[in-house]
Enzyme design. Sequence first.
Site, PDB file in Angstrom:
ATOM      1  N   LYS A  65       0.894  -1.028   0.153  1.00 51.03           N
ATOM      2  CA  LYS A  65      -0.182   0.131   0.006  1.00 51.03           C
ATOM      3  C   LYS A  65       0.974   1.225   0.142  1.00 51.03           C
ATOM      4  O   LYS A  65       1.923   1.213   0.854  1.00 51.03           O
ATOM      5  CB  LYS A  65      -0.970  -0.032   1.196  1.00 51.03           C
ATOM      6  CG  LYS A  65      -1.697   1.214   1.392  1.00 51.03           C
ATOM      7  CD  LYS A  65      -2.771   1.177   2.529  1.00 51.03           C
ATOM      8  CE  LYS A  65      -2.403   1.782   3.723  1.00 51.03           C
ATOM      9  NZ  LYS A  65      -1.484   3.040   3.975  1.00 51.03           N
ATOM     10  N   GLU A 125       0.622   5.671  -0.252  1.00 48.08           N
ATOM     11  CA  GLU A 125      -0.118   7.039  -0.041  1.00 48.08           C
ATOM     12  C   GLU A 125      -0.156   8.079  -1.366  1.00 48.08           C
ATOM     13  O   GLU A 125       1.019   8.149  -1.632  1.00 48.08           O
ATOM     14  CB  GLU A 125       0.136   7.515   1.262  1.00 48.08           C
ATOM     15  CG  GLU A 125       0.059   6.793   2.561  1.00 48.08           C
ATOM     16  CD  GLU A 125       0.107   7.500   3.819  1.00 48.08           C
ATOM     17  OE1 GLU A 125       0.679   8.727   3.761  1.00 48.08           O
ATOM     18  OE2 GLU A 125       0.427   6.794   4.869  1.00 48.08           O
ATOM     19  N   GLU A 150      -9.413   7.422   3.883  1.00 54.33           N
ATOM     20  CA  GLU A 150      -9.069   7.940   5.515  1.00 54.33           C
ATOM     21  C   GLU A 150      -9.657   9.138   5.716  1.00 54.33           C
ATOM     22  O   GLU A 150      -9.270  10.206   5.128  1.00 54.33           O
ATOM     23  CB  GLU A 150      -7.661   7.767   5.887  1.00 54.33           C
ATOM     24  CG  GLU A 150      -7.516   7.929   7.289  1.00 54.33           C
ATOM     25  CD  GLU A 150      -6.133   7.504   7.952  1.00 54.33           C
ATOM     26  OE1 GLU A 150      -5.291   6.739   7.260  1.00 54.33           O
ATOM     27  OE2 GLU A 150      -5.910   7.655   9.083  1.00 54.33           O
TER      28      GLU A 150
HETATM   29  O1  KIV Z   1      -0.927   2.634   8.667  1.00 50.47           O
HETATM   30  C1  KIV Z   1      -2.109   2.321   8.902  1.00 50.47           C
HETATM   31  O2  KIV Z   1      -2.548   1.825   9.928  1.00 50.47           O
HETATM   32  C2  KIV Z   1      -3.045   2.789   7.815  1.00 50.47           C
HETATM   33  C3  KIV Z   1      -4.309   2.370   8.084  1.00 50.47           C
HETATM   34  C4  KIV Z   1      -4.971   3.466   9.300  1.00 50.47           C
HETATM   35  C5  KIV Z   1      -5.313   2.473   6.834  1.00 50.47           C
HETATM   36  O3  KIV Z   1      -2.511   3.075   6.871  1.00 50.47           O
END
Ligand code: KIV
Length: 304
Positions: free
Chosen positions: A133, A135, A203
Amino acid sequence: MSVHVQDAAAGPNAEAAVKRTTHQVGSLKRKKEKGEKIVTLTCYDYSTARILDDANVEMLLVGDSLAMTVLGHPNTLSVTMEEMLHHVKAVARGTKYAMVVADMPFMSYQADPIEAVKNAGRFIQEGGAKAVKLEGASERIVGVVKHLVEIGIPVIGHLGFTPQSVNTLGGFKIQGKTLEDAKRLIGDALRLQEAGVCALVLEMVPVPVASLITRRLRIPTIGIGAGNVCDGQILVVDDLLGRYSELTPRFVRRYMKSSQLIHEAVSAYAADIRSGEFPNNDTEAFGFPEELVPDLALLFEKLV
Ligand code: KIV
């Protein structure tokens, strides 16, 4: 999608020998298509991974939030690739069915696309993650997403409040509150989908904006502080369990007060040690053959 009959040793689900799906990109997308909610949580260690996996959580994100919850930093910016990898490996070892996703830490993908590919590759190859993931949706980030997707690494996007930009966003703040910001968010979401992300975390986004994005996208949205309109939900596991109290955003629901339970258990342990109640020599320790006890006494006398 592969389906397993859960093994007998695994946990409460095991008795019913429930058929379990091994989750990956395709199974999450199918859940959106069928209108079934996707259940996800963050996870940072082996034993918690086993419990969450057994409880049918479908995706475990080794979030860079571990910088705060596990390592005690004030935000997510200081966690490193090596620290993240260490936790991704532990979670992957404890997971059979959930899709393990590695969060790419700050500066592991922003500076150089080649470096981003190498770092994402380490999470898959060494860490055992099924996806990464990252950002944002700037031109540079969209370029990185395309590189990763092209070489076969599934990517989850993250929009709205993006914690790695906390210094630019001016704190932990809701995003997309004006028409202009909402329009930008929707455009970013579509651009990420076009670049090939397999899911999108939203988020701290207003509910109507999250709803619009969710309805416009083919890929699933996973909400945190974005209302129940998303295709799935995620929470930081320490928030859900009530063992991280430095920050309690409005969207957190605590399902237990584990810090209180741990405090009570540890206090009882301390009291039992101090009173000599723990350990019990008959049931929680090891004996010595009865017939050798006199010789042991003699040996002791010789030694002193
Ligand atoms: O790092 C994390 O916990 C996150 C979540 C809040 C989606 O990115």
